[in-house]
Write a protein that holds these residues in place. Structure first.
Motif, short mmCIF file in Angstrom:
data_model
loop_
_atom_site.label_atom_id
_atom_site.label_comp_id
_atom_site.label_asym_id
_atom_site.label_seq_id
_atom_site.Cartn_x
_atom_site.Cartn_y
_atom_site.Cartn_z
N PHE A 133 0.82 -1.20 0.00
CA PHE A 133 0.00 0.00 0.00
C PHE A 133 0.86 1.26 0.00
N ASP A 134 0.43 2.24 -0.79
CA ASP A 134 1.13 3.52 -0.85
C ASP A 134 0.40 4.49 0.09
N ALA A 135 0.66 4.35 1.39
CA ALA A 135 -0.06 5.16 2.38
C ALA A 135 0.83 5.41 3.58
N ALA A 136 0.51 6.48 4.30
CA ALA A 136 1.26 6.80 5.51
C ALA A 136 0.81 5.94 6.68
N CYS A 137 -0.47 5.54 6.67
CA CYS A 137 -1.02 4.69 7.75
C CYS A 137 -1.80 3.55 7.14
N VAL A 138 -1.73 2.40 7.76
CA VAL A 138 -2.50 1.24 7.34
C VAL A 138 -3.33 0.81 8.54
#
Length: 73
Positions: A5-10
């Protein structure tokens, strides 16, 4: 997961199990079912009905060497 995932938070939506807390550590945020109902995000439900039948109470038993009828429908 983090590389996919290209995200700061999962966020994980499942209840943390022992193996997931071993991997990811303890949850940093918890949001209970009761809180979600009170906040209006979930609808509370009535407890399930328990139907008691003779079969569920005493089960099925067979005597040793007893012939069992087979129905082919």
């Amino acid at each position: 997961v983090i590389e996919y995932f290209d995200a700061a938070c999962v966020g994980l939506t499942a209840t943390p199990a022992l193996h997931t807390t071993d991997i990811f550590g303890m949850p940093i945020f918890k949001y209970s079912y009761s809180e979600a109902v009170l906040d209006g995000y979930l609808v509370d439900h009535e407890p399930p009905y328990v139907f008691k039948t003779e079969l569920s109470e005493i089960g099925i038993t067979f005597d040793k060497d007893e012939e069992v009828e087979v129905y082919n429908v």
